[in-house]
Design an enzyme around this catalytic site. Structure first.
Site, short mmCIF file in Angstrom:
data_model
loop_
_atom_site.label_atom_id
_atom_site.label_comp_id
_atom_site.label_asym_id
_atom_site.label_seq_id
_atom_site.Cartn_x
_atom_site.Cartn_y
_atom_site.Cartn_z
N ASP A 196 42.01 41.93 35.73
CA ASP A 196 43.30 42.50 36.10
C ASP A 196 44.24 41.37 36.54
OD1 ASP A 196 45.46 43.85 37.39
OD2 ASP A 196 44.20 45.60 37.68
N THR A 205 42.09 37.41 40.03
CA THR A 205 41.76 36.86 41.35
C THR A 205 40.26 36.83 41.60
OG1 THR A 205 43.86 37.76 42.16
CG2 THR A 205 42.27 37.04 43.80
#
Length: 210
Positions: A119, A122
């Site tokens: 996504d 991170t």
């Protein structure tokens, strides 16, 4: 978020995408020595892809799990929607005692890190960075600086969106970032999150994600 904005994924779809990616890995002669699944979304794909990475005469690839938390529940929505957290929290890490039953360390090994979705990137960035630090520490302790560890990443879906952080350039340029599919930036609903698996599968088939 309305139902039509959700992107339903079936078990059948996940199975096929893992199989496709495993074939690519084996064709490149890059079968991993260990698979590391990021819990909770990476554990089921990690187990599935291991089945397709089997080689006759070779031992099963060991699977380890690391727990990283980035998403947090949005209780105010009433629909279970998840929001991106700002900080990665390490809840579980490698069991090096168990690893020693297969080999002495990650040094000089091919390591495949698995998650369900890329996504913001991170979590993947954190996993790769911290595992690289672990290896560097082991290399210095054991004086084995000339044995490179090769990390690869596999995700079922890569969301087509700008990322907050990046993965090592050498990993990206060498094709060791493997996304089975790149999809729009929608709310992905995986089968292991389904309350009614029959309805979930029906919706996935309607959307062509089976």
């Amino acid at each position: 978020m309305s139902e039509v904005e959700k992107y339903y994924i079936s078990y059948n779809n996940v199975h096929k995408l893992c199989q496709k990616t495993a074939k690519e890995i084996l064709a490149r002669n890059e079968r991993p020595d260990i698979i590391i699944g990021i819990s909770g979304g990476g554990l089921i794909p990690a187990r599935i892809i291991r089945s397709f990475l089997k080689v006759k005469g070779e031992k099963n690839i060991p699977i380890q799990a690391i727990g990283l938390s980035l998403y947090e529940s949005m209780g105010s929505t009433g629909g279970g929607e998840e929001a991106i957290g700002k900080e990665v929290v390490r809840t579980q890490w490698l069991d090096f005692g168990a690893l020693k039953e297969h080999f002495d360390s990650l040094i000089g090994k091919r390591v495949l890190i698995v998650d369900e979705v890329d996504d913001t990137r991170t979590t993947l960035h954190y996993a790769v960075t911290e595992l690289e630090k672990e290896v560097q520490h082991q290399q210095k302790m054991l004086n084995r600086l000339d044995e490179p560890t090769i990390f690869s990443v596999f995700v079922i879906h890569n969301k087509d969106k700008p990322k907050k952080v990046d993965l090592p350039r050498e990993m990206l340029e060498s094709g060791r970032y493997l996304a089975a599919e790149t999809v729009p930036d929608e709310w992905l609903v995986y089968p292991w999150d389904a309350e009614d698996i029959d309805e979930h599968t029906r919706l996935a088939k309607l959307q062509g994600h089976d």
